[in-house]
Design a protein around this motif. Structure first.
Motif, PDB file in Angstrom:
ATOM      1  N   MET A  37       0.844  -1.180   0.000  1.00  0.00           N
ATOM      2  CA  MET A  37       0.000   0.000   0.000  1.00  0.00           C
ATOM      3  C   MET A  37       0.887   1.240   0.000  1.00  0.00           C
ATOM      4  O   MET A  37       1.801   1.351   0.801  1.00  0.00           O
ATOM      5  CB  MET A  37      -0.888  -0.009   1.250  1.00  0.00           C
ATOM      6  CG  MET A  37      -1.824   1.157   1.321  1.00  0.00           C
ATOM      7  SD  MET A  37      -2.895   1.234   2.783  1.00  0.00           S
ATOM      8  CE  MET A  37      -3.265  -0.442   3.163  1.00  0.00           C
ATOM      9  N   SER A  38       0.627   2.157  -0.921  1.00  0.00           N
ATOM     10  CA  SER A  38       1.411   3.383  -0.980  1.00  0.00           C
ATOM     11  C   SER A  38       0.644   4.525  -0.311  1.00  0.00           C
ATOM     12  O   SER A  38      -0.525   4.739  -0.597  1.00  0.00           O
ATOM     13  CB  SER A  38       1.731   3.740  -2.433  1.00  0.00           C
ATOM     14  OG  SER A  38       0.549   4.060  -3.137  1.00  0.00           O
ATOM     15  N   ASP A  39       1.330   5.206   0.595  1.00  0.00           N
ATOM     16  CA  ASP A  39       0.753   6.349   1.303  1.00  0.00           C
ATOM     17  C   ASP A  39       1.349   7.626   0.743  1.00  0.00           C
ATOM     18  O   ASP A  39       2.579   7.744   0.636  1.00  0.00           O
ATOM     19  CB  ASP A  39       1.058   6.279   2.795  1.00  0.00           C
ATOM     20  CG  ASP A  39       0.332   5.152   3.514  1.00  0.00           C
ATOM     21  OD1 ASP A  39      -0.595   4.566   2.927  1.00  0.00           O
ATOM     22  OD2 ASP A  39       0.696   4.871   4.670  1.00  0.00           O
ATOM     23  N   ILE A  40       0.491   8.577   0.412  1.00  0.00           N
ATOM     24  CA  ILE A  40       0.933   9.886  -0.045  1.00  0.00           C
ATOM     25  C   ILE A  40       0.261  10.934   0.839  1.00  0.00           C
ATOM     26  O   ILE A  40      -0.969  10.951   0.978  1.00  0.00           O
ATOM     27  CB  ILE A  40       0.565  10.131  -1.529  1.00  0.00           C
ATOM     28  CG1 ILE A  40       1.275   9.114  -2.418  1.00  0.00           C
ATOM     29  CG2 ILE A  40       0.897  11.564  -1.937  1.00  0.00           C
ATOM     30  CD1 ILE A  40       0.852   9.147  -3.874  1.00  0.00           C
ATOM     31  N   TYR A  41       1.074  11.789   1.447  1.00  0.00           N
ATOM     32  CA  TYR A  41       0.593  12.892   2.273  1.00  0.00           C
ATOM     33  C   TYR A  41       0.775  14.156   1.456  1.00  0.00           C
ATOM     34  O   TYR A  41       1.847  14.398   0.921  1.00  0.00           O
ATOM     35  CB  TYR A  41       1.426  12.996   3.556  1.00  0.00           C
ATOM     36  CG  TYR A  41       1.423  11.733   4.373  1.00  0.00           C
ATOM     37  CD1 TYR A  41       0.437  11.489   5.314  1.00  0.00           C
ATOM     38  CD2 TYR A  41       2.418  10.774   4.200  1.00  0.00           C
ATOM     39  CE1 TYR A  41       0.431  10.336   6.073  1.00  0.00           C
ATOM     40  CE2 TYR A  41       2.430   9.615   4.953  1.00  0.00           C
ATOM     41  CZ  TYR A  41       1.436   9.397   5.884  1.00  0.00           C
ATOM     42  OH  TYR A  41       1.437   8.250   6.632  1.00  0.00           O
ATOM     43  N   ARG A  42      -0.281  14.957   1.370  1.00  0.00           N
ATOM     44  CA  ARG A  42      -0.182  16.165   0.558  1.00  0.00           C
ATOM     45  C   ARG A  42      -1.287  17.150   0.913  1.00  0.00           C
ATOM     46  O   ARG A  42      -2.250  16.803   1.612  1.00  0.00           O
ATOM     47  CB  ARG A  42      -0.272  15.819  -0.926  1.00  0.00           C
ATOM     48  CG  ARG A  42      -1.596  15.189  -1.341  1.00  0.00           C
ATOM     49  CD  ARG A  42      -1.658  14.940  -2.846  1.00  0.00           C
ATOM     50  NE  ARG A  42      -2.876  14.277  -3.253  1.00  0.00           N
ATOM     51  CZ  ARG A  42      -4.043  14.883  -3.471  1.00  0.00           C
ATOM     52  NH1 ARG A  42      -4.166  16.179  -3.289  1.00  0.00           N
ATOM     53  NH2 ARG A  42      -5.108  14.185  -3.867  1.00  0.00           N
ATOM     54  N   LEU A  43      -1.130  18.375   0.395  1.00  0.00           N
ATOM     55  CA  LEU A  43      -2.186  19.362   0.519  1.00  0.00           C
ATOM     56  C   LEU A  43      -3.309  19.007  -0.442  1.00  0.00           C
ATOM     57  O   LEU A  43      -3.062  18.565  -1.572  1.00  0.00           O
ATOM     58  CB  LEU A  43      -1.666  20.762   0.184  1.00  0.00           C
ATOM     59  CG  LEU A  43      -0.890  21.476   1.276  1.00  0.00           C
ATOM     60  CD1 LEU A  43      -0.214  22.717   0.714  1.00  0.00           C
ATOM     61  CD2 LEU A  43      -1.788  21.837   2.442  1.00  0.00           C
ATOM     62  N   ALA A  44      -4.529  19.218  -0.009  1.00  0.00           N
ATOM     63  CA  ALA A  44      -5.677  19.005  -0.887  1.00  0.00           C
ATOM     64  C   ALA A  44      -5.726  20.116  -1.926  1.00  0.00           C
ATOM     65  O   ALA A  44      -5.275  21.241  -1.689  1.00  0.00           O
ATOM     66  CB  ALA A  44      -6.964  18.998  -0.077  1.00  0.00           C
ATOM     67  N   THR A  45      -6.277  19.794  -3.071  1.00  0.00           N
ATOM     68  CA  THR A  45      -6.524  20.780  -4.124  1.00  0.00           C
ATOM     69  C   THR A  45      -8.035  20.902  -4.312  1.00  0.00           C
ATOM     70  O   THR A  45      -8.803  20.070  -3.798  1.00  0.00           O
ATOM     71  CB  THR A  45      -5.881  20.346  -5.458  1.00  0.00           C
ATOM     72  OG1 THR A  45      -6.554  19.156  -5.912  1.00  0.00           O
ATOM     73  CG2 THR A  45      -4.390  20.069  -5.284  1.00  0.00           C
ATOM     74  N   LEU A  46      -8.451  21.881  -5.055  1.00  0.00           N
ATOM     75  CA  LEU A  46      -9.890  22.038  -5.305  1.00  0.00           C
ATOM     76  C   LEU A  46     -10.465  20.823  -6.027  1.00  0.00           C
ATOM     77  O   LEU A  46     -11.636  20.504  -5.862  1.00  0.00           O
ATOM     78  CB  LEU A  46     -10.163  23.327  -6.092  1.00  0.00           C
ATOM     79  CG  LEU A  46      -9.988  24.615  -5.272  1.00  0.00           C
ATOM     80  CD1 LEU A  46     -10.150  25.839  -6.165  1.00  0.00           C
ATOM     81  CD2 LEU A  46     -10.956  24.658  -4.091  1.00  0.00           C
ATOM     82  N   GLU A  47      -9.627  20.126  -6.796  1.00  0.00           N
ATOM     83  CA  GLU A  47     -10.094  18.917  -7.478  1.00  0.00           C
ATOM     84  C   GLU A  47     -10.447  17.805  -6.470  1.00  0.00           C
ATOM     85  O   GLU A  47     -11.187  16.883  -6.789  1.00  0.00           O
ATOM     86  CB  GLU A  47      -9.040  18.395  -8.469  1.00  0.00           C
ATOM     87  CG  GLU A  47      -8.853  19.276  -9.695  1.00  0.00           C
ATOM     88  CD  GLU A  47      -8.045  20.539  -9.405  1.00  0.00           C
ATOM     89  OE1 GLU A  47      -7.131  20.519  -8.542  1.00  0.00           O
ATOM     90  OE2 GLU A  47      -8.351  21.576 -10.020  1.00  0.00           O
ATOM     91  N   ASP A  48      -9.924  17.901  -5.252  1.00  0.00           N
ATOM     92  CA  ASP A  48     -10.194  16.911  -4.207  1.00  0.00           C
ATOM     93  C   ASP A  48     -11.449  17.235  -3.395  1.00  0.00           C
ATOM     94  O   ASP A  48     -11.859  16.443  -2.538  1.00  0.00           O
ATOM     95  CB  ASP A  48      -9.014  16.842  -3.223  1.00  0.00           C
ATOM     96  CG  ASP A  48      -7.710  16.474  -3.875  1.00  0.00           C
ATOM     97  OD1 ASP A  48      -7.709  15.574  -4.743  1.00  0.00           O
ATOM     98  OD2 ASP A  48      -6.678  17.085  -3.518  1.00  0.00           O
ATOM     99  N   ALA A  49     -12.051  18.387  -3.627  1.00  0.00           N
ATOM    100  CA  ALA A  49     -13.112  18.883  -2.750  1.00  0.00           C
ATOM    101  C   ALA A  49     -14.279  17.906  -2.598  1.00  0.00           C
ATOM    102  O   ALA A  49     -14.774  17.698  -1.489  1.00  0.00           O
ATOM    103  CB  ALA A  49     -13.611  20.242  -3.238  1.00  0.00           C
ATOM    104  N   GLU A  50     -14.727  17.298  -3.682  1.00  0.00           N
ATOM    105  CA  GLU A  50     -15.867  16.381  -3.566  1.00  0.00           C
ATOM    106  C   GLU A  50     -15.528  15.167  -2.718  1.00  0.00           C
ATOM    107  O   GLU A  50     -16.340  14.728  -1.898  1.00  0.00           O
ATOM    108  CB  GLU A  50     -16.362  15.964  -4.956  1.00  0.00           C
ATOM    109  CG  GLU A  50     -17.120  17.078  -5.646  1.00  0.00           C
ATOM    110  CD  GLU A  50     -17.754  16.652  -6.957  1.00  0.00           C
ATOM    111  OE1 GLU A  50     -17.967  15.442  -7.167  1.00  0.00           O
ATOM    112  OE2 GLU A  50     -18.037  17.550  -7.761  1.00  0.00           O
ATOM    113  N   ARG A  51     -14.328  14.621  -2.866  1.00  0.00           N
ATOM    114  CA  ARG A  51     -13.925  13.465  -2.061  1.00  0.00           C
ATOM    115  C   ARG A  51     -13.758  13.861  -0.593  1.00  0.00           C
ATOM    116  O   ARG A  51     -14.177  13.132   0.309  1.00  0.00           O
ATOM    117  CB  ARG A  51     -12.622  12.854  -2.616  1.00  0.00           C
ATOM    118  CG  ARG A  51     -12.087  11.693  -1.817  1.00  0.00           C
ATOM    119  CD  ARG A  51     -12.962  10.461  -1.900  1.00  0.00           C
ATOM    120  NE  ARG A  51     -12.415   9.399  -1.048  1.00  0.00           N
ATOM    121  CZ  ARG A  51     -13.113   8.419  -0.535  1.00  0.00           C
ATOM    122  NH1 ARG A  51     -14.400   8.303  -0.810  1.00  0.00           N
ATOM    123  NH2 ARG A  51     -12.547   7.526   0.229  1.00  0.00           N
ATOM    124  N   VAL A  52     -13.159  15.015  -0.345  1.00  0.00           N
ATOM    125  CA  VAL A  52     -13.004  15.502   1.025  1.00  0.00           C
ATOM    126  C   VAL A  52     -14.379  15.739   1.650  1.00  0.00           C
ATOM    127  O   VAL A  52     -14.606  15.390   2.819  1.00  0.00           O
ATOM    128  CB  VAL A  52     -12.114  16.770   1.074  1.00  0.00           C
ATOM    129  CG1 VAL A  52     -12.125  17.411   2.455  1.00  0.00           C
ATOM    130  CG2 VAL A  52     -10.687  16.429   0.648  1.00  0.00           C
TER     131      VAL A  52
END
Length: 190
Positions: free
Chosen positions: A1-16
């Motif tokens: 399993m690959s973990d990626i930590y990052r800042l959310a973008t507006l493209e992520d808004a629906e999933r968030v």
């Protein structure tokens, strides 16, 4: 399993939004009026734009989120301590209990709060009324430093703090003590 930590973008808004809405079911059932519990897409987009909303992606899917608040937007919470404030912590219910939320909180506490921001500790707020949040944060090393009941029927809300850099925290306590002494001295002189 690959973990990626990052800042959310507006493209992520629906999933968030989806994760936050699903994770905050108990909060809504308890009648707590936390903005995240009742967020719509516009509020999530505002959070991503004006704060630092971090996400944990596992195998290409966002599974957890937490926000480091812009201090100017939460002055009433940060003025008392001068410490960073995190909020809107949510984990996809499908992965709750797998450690995904702990991974994201650990990463934010260590890599962002301690190393990038350089703060000695971090704060967050939670409700005493919630059946498991206060004990969960206490197990993670947070301690309640203030409890207040705003009289809105939600019961006491706790401001909690976790030390992420003990040496810096000792210096922070000394600075705060000195500032209080200076303030007391100047108020006695007036």
């Amino acid at each position: 399993m690959s973990d990626i930590y990052r800042l959310a973008t507006l493209e992520d808004a629906e999933r968030v939004l989806h994760i936050t809405y699903e994770a905050y079911v108990t909060i809504r059932e308890l009648g707590l009026t936390w903005p995240a519990a009742h967020a719509d897409l516009a509020l999530i987009q505002d959070n991503i734009t004006h704060n630092k909303c971090y996400v944990l992606e596992q195998d290409g899917l966002i599974v957890a989120t937490v926000t480091l608040a812009d201090p100017e937007r939460v002055k009433e919470l940060t003025a008392e301590t001068g410490l960073p404030f995190i909020m809107w912590f949510a984990v996809d219910p499908n992965v709750q209990g797998t450690g995904a939320g702990s991974k994201l909180l650990n990463w934010v506490e260590q890599h962002i709060i301690r190393d990038e921001v350089g703060a000695p500790a971090v704060t967050l707020g939670t409700a005493e009324k919630h059946p498991w949040l206060l004990p969960m944060y206490e197990r993670r090393g947070y301690e309640s430093i203030r409890a207040r009941d705003a009289g809105k029927g939600e019961g006491p809300m706790h401001l909690m703090r976790k030390v992420v850099h003990p040496e810096r925290f000792e210096a922070y306590l000394q600075e705060r003590k000195q500032a209080e002494q200076i303030q007391q001295t100047s108020s006695q002189g007036n």
